[in-house]
Design a protein around this motif. Sequence first.
Motif, PDB file in Angstrom:
ATOM      1  N   GLN A 107      51.110  22.889  -0.078  1.00 50.58           N
ATOM      2  CA  GLN A 107      49.694  22.590  -0.171  1.00 50.58           C
ATOM      3  C   GLN A 107      49.148  23.227  -1.447  1.00 50.58           C
ATOM      4  O   GLN A 107      49.367  24.411  -1.715  1.00 50.58           O
ATOM      5  CB  GLN A 107      48.940  23.150   1.036  1.00 50.58           C
ATOM      6  CG  GLN A 107      47.431  22.900   0.991  1.00 50.58           C
ATOM      7  CD  GLN A 107      46.718  23.434   2.229  1.00 50.58           C
ATOM      8  OE1 GLN A 107      47.346  23.800   3.214  1.00 50.58           O
ATOM      9  NE2 GLN A 107      45.395  23.469   2.178  1.00 50.58           N
ATOM     10  N   TYR A 110      43.042  21.104  -5.388  1.00 55.86           N
ATOM     11  CA  TYR A 110      42.929  20.243  -6.555  1.00 55.86           C
ATOM     12  C   TYR A 110      42.757  21.041  -7.853  1.00 55.86           C
ATOM     13  O   TYR A 110      43.346  20.706  -8.872  1.00 55.86           O
ATOM     14  CB  TYR A 110      41.761  19.272  -6.386  1.00 55.86           C
ATOM     15  CG  TYR A 110      41.935  18.317  -5.223  1.00 55.86           C
ATOM     16  CD1 TYR A 110      43.120  17.606  -5.052  1.00 55.86           C
ATOM     17  CD2 TYR A 110      40.923  18.128  -4.287  1.00 55.86           C
ATOM     18  CE1 TYR A 110      43.293  16.730  -3.992  1.00 55.86           C
ATOM     19  CE2 TYR A 110      41.075  17.256  -3.219  1.00 55.86           C
ATOM     20  CZ  TYR A 110      42.263  16.562  -3.071  1.00 55.86           C
ATOM     21  OH  TYR A 110      42.427  15.709  -2.016  1.00 55.86           O
ATOM     22  N   TYR A 137      42.418   5.797  -1.909  1.00 54.32           N
ATOM     23  CA  TYR A 137      41.762   7.103  -1.898  1.00 54.32           C
ATOM     24  C   TYR A 137      40.451   7.050  -2.681  1.00 54.32           C
ATOM     25  O   TYR A 137      40.292   6.243  -3.604  1.00 54.32           O
ATOM     26  CB  TYR A 137      42.666   8.166  -2.527  1.00 54.32           C
ATOM     27  CG  TYR A 137      43.917   8.451  -1.725  1.00 54.32           C
ATOM     28  CD1 TYR A 137      43.884   9.282  -0.609  1.00 54.32           C
ATOM     29  CD2 TYR A 137      45.136   7.889  -2.085  1.00 54.32           C
ATOM     30  CE1 TYR A 137      45.037   9.536   0.126  1.00 54.32           C
ATOM     31  CE2 TYR A 137      46.288   8.138  -1.355  1.00 54.32           C
ATOM     32  CZ  TYR A 137      46.233   8.963  -0.255  1.00 54.32           C
ATOM     33  OH  TYR A 137      47.375   9.214   0.476  1.00 54.32           O
ATOM     34  N   PRO A 141      39.372  12.788  -5.385  1.00 54.09           N
ATOM     35  CA  PRO A 141      40.706  13.294  -5.049  1.00 54.09           C
ATOM     36  C   PRO A 141      41.829  12.605  -5.809  1.00 54.09           C
ATOM     37  O   PRO A 141      42.781  13.257  -6.239  1.00 54.09           O
ATOM     38  CB  PRO A 141      40.807  13.036  -3.542  1.00 54.09           C
ATOM     39  CG  PRO A 141      39.394  13.051  -3.070  1.00 54.09           C
ATOM     40  CD  PRO A 141      38.612  12.414  -4.183  1.00 54.09           C
ATOM     41  N   TRP A 142      41.726  11.270  -5.965  1.00 60.96           N
ATOM     42  CA  TRP A 142      42.818  10.569  -6.663  1.00 60.96           C
ATOM     43  C   TRP A 142      42.908  11.022  -8.120  1.00 60.96           C
ATOM     44  O   TRP A 142      44.002  11.257  -8.645  1.00 60.96           O
ATOM     45  CB  TRP A 142      42.611   9.051  -6.591  1.00 60.96           C
ATOM     46  CG  TRP A 142      43.750   8.312  -7.221  1.00 60.96           C
ATOM     47  CD1 TRP A 142      43.766   7.656  -8.420  1.00 60.96           C
ATOM     48  CD2 TRP A 142      45.085   8.197  -6.699  1.00 60.96           C
ATOM     49  NE1 TRP A 142      45.006   7.130  -8.663  1.00 60.96           N
ATOM     50  CE2 TRP A 142      45.841   7.445  -7.626  1.00 60.96           C
ATOM     51  CE3 TRP A 142      45.700   8.635  -5.533  1.00 60.96           C
ATOM     52  CZ2 TRP A 142      47.186   7.137  -7.432  1.00 60.96           C
ATOM     53  CZ3 TRP A 142      47.039   8.341  -5.327  1.00 60.96           C
ATOM     54  CH2 TRP A 142      47.772   7.592  -6.275  1.00 60.96           C
ATOM     55  N   VAL A 145      44.827  14.281  -8.536  1.00 55.94           N
ATOM     56  CA  VAL A 145      46.279  14.365  -8.324  1.00 55.94           C
ATOM     57  C   VAL A 145      47.080  13.535  -9.321  1.00 55.94           C
ATOM     58  O   VAL A 145      48.305  13.509  -9.261  1.00 55.94           O
ATOM     59  CB  VAL A 145      46.676  13.943  -6.885  1.00 55.94           C
ATOM     60  CG1 VAL A 145      45.979  14.816  -5.855  1.00 55.94           C
ATOM     61  CG2 VAL A 145      46.393  12.463  -6.635  1.00 55.94           C
ATOM     62  N   ALA A 153      50.797  14.586  -6.472  1.00 55.36           N
ATOM     63  CA  ALA A 153      50.571  14.975  -5.077  1.00 55.36           C
ATOM     64  C   ALA A 153      49.839  13.839  -4.392  1.00 55.36           C
ATOM     65  O   ALA A 153      49.392  12.887  -5.032  1.00 55.36           O
ATOM     66  CB  ALA A 153      49.757  16.268  -5.009  1.00 55.36           C
ATOM     67  N   PRO A 155      46.484  13.231  -1.865  1.00 57.27           N
ATOM     68  CA  PRO A 155      45.305  13.938  -1.371  1.00 57.27           C
ATOM     69  C   PRO A 155      45.365  14.157   0.138  1.00 57.27           C
ATOM     70  O   PRO A 155      45.706  13.245   0.901  1.00 57.27           O
ATOM     71  CB  PRO A 155      44.151  12.994  -1.729  1.00 57.27           C
ATOM     72  CG  PRO A 155      44.675  12.166  -2.869  1.00 57.27           C
ATOM     73  CD  PRO A 155      46.132  11.975  -2.549  1.00 57.27           C
ATOM     74  N   SER A 158      39.012  15.788   1.162  1.00 62.91           N
ATOM     75  CA  SER A 158      38.097  15.756   0.031  1.00 62.91           C
ATOM     76  C   SER A 158      36.841  16.540   0.368  1.00 62.91           C
ATOM     77  O   SER A 158      36.593  16.895   1.519  1.00 62.91           O
ATOM     78  CB  SER A 158      37.740  14.305  -0.342  1.00 62.91           C
ATOM     79  OG  SER A 158      37.059  13.659   0.723  1.00 62.91           O
ATOM     80  N   SER A 320      45.705  19.031  -1.704  1.00 62.48           N
ATOM     81  CA  SER A 320      46.723  17.992  -1.727  1.00 62.48           C
ATOM     82  C   SER A 320      48.019  18.569  -1.169  1.00 62.48           C
ATOM     83  O   SER A 320      48.153  19.780  -0.989  1.00 62.48           O
ATOM     84  CB  SER A 320      46.953  17.521  -3.168  1.00 62.48           C
ATOM     85  OG  SER A 320      47.504  18.584  -3.944  1.00 62.48           O
ATOM     86  N   ASN A 341      49.422  12.107   4.827  1.00 60.32           N
ATOM     87  CA  ASN A 341      48.253  11.833   3.995  1.00 60.32           C
ATOM     88  C   ASN A 341      47.953  10.370   3.719  1.00 60.32           C
ATOM     89  O   ASN A 341      46.918  10.060   3.112  1.00 60.32           O
ATOM     90  CB  ASN A 341      48.421  12.552   2.646  1.00 60.32           C
ATOM     91  CG  ASN A 341      48.466  14.048   2.806  1.00 60.32           C
ATOM     92  OD1 ASN A 341      47.702  14.614   3.565  1.00 60.32           O
ATOM     93  ND2 ASN A 341      49.387  14.693   2.106  1.00 60.32           N
TER      94      ASN A 341
END
Length: 446
Positions: A107, A110, A137, A141-142, A145, A153, A155, A158, A320, A341
């Motif tokens: 884990q 971000y 996503y 978040p997208w 990563v 990764a 997500p 968020s 993530s 996820n």
Amino acid sequence: MRTMTRRAMRGVGLLCAAALSLTACGSSDDAGSEKTVSGGDVRAALKKGGSITVWAWEPTLKQVVTDFEKEYPKVKVKLVNAGTGNDQYTALQNAVQAGSGVPDVAQVEYYALGQFALGKSLQDLSGYGASDFKRDYSPGPWNSVTVDDAVYALPMDSGPMALFFNKKVLDKHKIATPTTWDEYLDAARKLHAADPKAYITNDTGDAGFTTSMIWQAGGTPFKTSDTSVTVDLTADKGVTAFTEVWQKLIDEKLLAPISSWSDEWYKGLADGTIATLATGAWMPANFVSGVEGASGDWRAAALPQWEKGAEVSSENGGSSLAVMKAGKNKDLAYAFNEYANHSDGVQTRIKAGAFPATTADLTSATFLETAFPYFGGQKANEIFARSASQVPDGWSYLPYQVYANSIFNDSVGKAYVSDTTLADGLKAWQKAAVDYGTDQGFDVNK
């Protein structure tokens, strides 16, 4: 979901001692990031079975592991809490550098992901087809990563921001819910004049909050390309917008001098002396567990805007799951990551209180129509989901953001307790970030 234990802690160093040796931080199998792995390969790995180790502190993963092992009985998942936030990053860094004891999955928040990605410690998941998940996503978040064509990764959750406000307190003083930050400043003045013990919010200096506000204001103070880094905390438009309003709140002593997550903070949220919080959508669970006495008093609203009529939000918090390049069973590691996820595990985690990063869940009728008893029956997810869709593109963190955050209060924090201005504090933070990055071998502001 965010809790007080996930705040950035002090004293963490960069992933490796110097940028020049970053390639040595990861596995020697750098070609693994270019390998294409079919769905059939992953299914074959699941059928064959094996074991993987997952380092994570997020509690909802416990049930995900149970469900995953039930569906794939030949796979054993060892879930290890190696520490929270910085504690785990330090342990992970040490394992990577030692070349042993590295988990298969980790884990990573971000803001910290860039350090491990730059150190070539993470498996590029685009070879597994993860690049096709972009539309699945929410943007914040997208973007966090991915770098160029690499997906480092998936997500987990968020933190789209919202304004949580004590309706009972604002109504008592006939203060409308602010829709712009200028209105927020006016509300702060009116509230504190009506009740000198009451403040619009608390703030003693927080790197995560500050960068989230700059993000919402359209700022891009940090940019990275390979080992070239740009830091602009002086002329950036988002920085200027934030400091203009926040400096007035500080100068006029309109912010409660209380640290978040402290006992005094919970007390202020409960008794109404802290009237609003601008933070991530993971906050409701903390209200329920820590501010029980104010149930029914609080509501959620869209984040105030820097420009009247705009509809722009930001992210605050979120994590993530990354597949470690030095892990021994990458196919199984990816399978678990995707399950947790992007597949069945998502619903399991949402039911346990996680705030989703997946657009299908953010837009589902069940999710949007959920009533929050704590917020007087308000369907707050409608606000949070809309916020998630309004996060601007283009934001990035420093490749050593964990370190930068750890020294925030040595510079910007002084603006809250001395005659130092926010602008001067941010200028000092920039200098410290430039100096540190340069010392580590990055080309900063060149």
